[in-house]
Design an enzyme around this catalytic site. Structure first.
Site, PDB file in Angstrom:
ATOM      1  N   GLU A   1       2.152   8.028   4.415  1.00 12.47           N
ATOM      2  CA  GLU A   1       3.195   7.582   3.478  1.00 12.47           C
ATOM      3  C   GLU A   1       2.937   8.214   2.105  1.00 12.47           C
ATOM      4  O   GLU A   1       1.815   8.664   1.804  1.00 12.47           O
ATOM      5  CB  GLU A   1       3.146   6.050   3.404  1.00 12.47           C
TER       6      GLU A   1
ATOM      7  N   HIS B   1       7.145   3.820  11.364  1.00  7.94           N
ATOM      8  CA  HIS B   1       6.397   2.679  11.920  1.00  7.94           C
ATOM      9  C   HIS B   1       7.253   1.407  11.880  1.00  7.94           C
ATOM     10  O   HIS B   1       8.196   1.290  11.073  1.00  7.94           O
ATOM     11  CB  HIS B   1       5.115   2.455  11.096  1.00  7.94           C
TER      12      HIS B   1
HETATM   13  O1  LIG Z   1       5.051   2.464   0.990  1.00  6.34           O
HETATM   14  C1  LIG Z   1       5.919   1.582   0.943  1.00  6.34           C
HETATM   15  O2  LIG Z   1       6.032   0.710   0.086  1.00  6.34           O
HETATM   16  C2  LIG Z   1       7.005   1.613   1.997  1.00  6.34           C
HETATM   17  O3  LIG Z   1       6.507   1.923   3.211  1.00  6.34           O
HETATM   18  C3  LIG Z   1       8.042   2.602   1.574  1.00  6.34           C
HETATM   19  O4  LIG Z   1       8.537   2.052   0.459  1.00  6.34           O
HETATM   20  P1  LIG Z   1       9.887   2.556  -0.195  1.00  6.34           P
HETATM   21  O5  LIG Z   1      10.947   2.505   0.882  1.00  6.34           O
HETATM   22  O6  LIG Z   1      10.065   1.557  -1.304  1.00  6.34           O
HETATM   23  O7  LIG Z   1       9.624   3.961  -0.672  1.00  6.34           O
END
Ligand SMILES: O=C(O)[C@H](O)COP(=O)(O)O
Length: 253
Positions: A91, A13
């Site tokens: 996610e 996204h």
């Molecule tokens: O969920 C989140 O914080 C981001 O979309 C992904 O975070 P990260 O790259 O810190 O895993």
């Protein structure tokens, strides 16, 4: 291309409101920023210019991925293709870190613990309490899930386990029908899929980061193996710069 009969496009996204604020997001359903909407449109434009026209799209059930897919598909004039959504593309659930500032978390817990929670394969953050502000317990979109299936935290290994059934049951059949498949999802659900596709080790996956809004194209052989390891970004230079920025996010002030 007979040696690469299947085309898969992965699209993280566009920038979200909590990406901009440098907050751990996970399953919290935040929106895209104006920049993120622009990234999604550019992703669709790159697909159109390269003639990579999705025949079907799969997204998570989170608005940042859904809106990215709508904007990108519209820009590619493919707004009419079928779309399927699944929590299995969500996610990674960030547990008790959801809503917390990444830089503050790094400062409070130190580099080793921060990296363990953020990028180790099998160490999840502390679980999020069911009555916490950013809990998804009671969220209508997950009511069909048995309570014990709804995550309160996840490590990347957990994401692989809950994502792969969707990959095999929903995405692979579309590929085998010869369709160009767009998967619009998230940094860690796509890291889990890339790990599977490229056979990346549990250790090496810690160093892989996926930028927002830049299509990553996999041309897969008859056994669904990548013909180009790691796939090909439609804007490689921008992707390399943006992936490095993702890696350094904990240090952003
Ligand atoms: O969920 C989140 O914080 C981001 O979309 C992904 O975070 P990260 O790259 O810190 O895993």
């Amino acid at each position: 291309m007979a040696d690469a009969p299947y085309t898969l496009v992965l699209l993280r996204h566009g920038e979200s409101e909590w990406n901009e604020k440098n907050l751990f997001t996970g399953w919290v359903d935040v929106d895209l920023t104006e920049k993120g909407r622009g990234e999604a449109l550019r992703g669709g434009r790159l697909l159109r210019e390269q003639g990579l026209l999705p025949d079907v799209c799969h997204t998570s059930v989170l608005r940042r991925a859904i809106k990215t897919s709508v904007l990108a598909l519209d820009e590619a004039d493919r707004h009419w293709v079928p779309v399927r959504r699944s929590w299995r593309l969500n996610e990674r659930h960030y547990g008790a870190l959801q809503g917390k500032d990444k830089a503050q978390t790094l400062a409070e817990f130190g580099e080793e613990q921060f990296m363990l929670w953020r990028r180790s394969y099998d160490t999840p953050p502390p679980p999020l309490a069911d009555d916490a502000e950013f809990s998804q317990v009671g969220d209508a979109r997950y009511l069909d899930l048995p309570p014990e299936v709804l995550p309160r935290t996840e490590c990347l290994a957990d994401v692989v386990v809950r994502m792969l059934p969707y990959w095999y049951d929903a995405v692979v059949p579309d590929l085998r029908r010869g369709q160009t498949v767009l998967v619009a999802a998230h940094g860690n659900s796509l890291r889990a899929l890339v790990k599977h596709l490229d056979g990346i080790s549990d250790t090496d996956i810690a160093g892989l980061n996926i930028p927002t809004g830049i299509p990553l194209v996999y041309r897969l052989d008859a056994d669904l193996r990548p013909t180009v390891p790691g796939g090909e970004y439609l804007d490689p230079e921008a992707a390399a710069t943006a992936a490095a920025a993702v890696a350094a996010q904990g240090r952003k002030r």
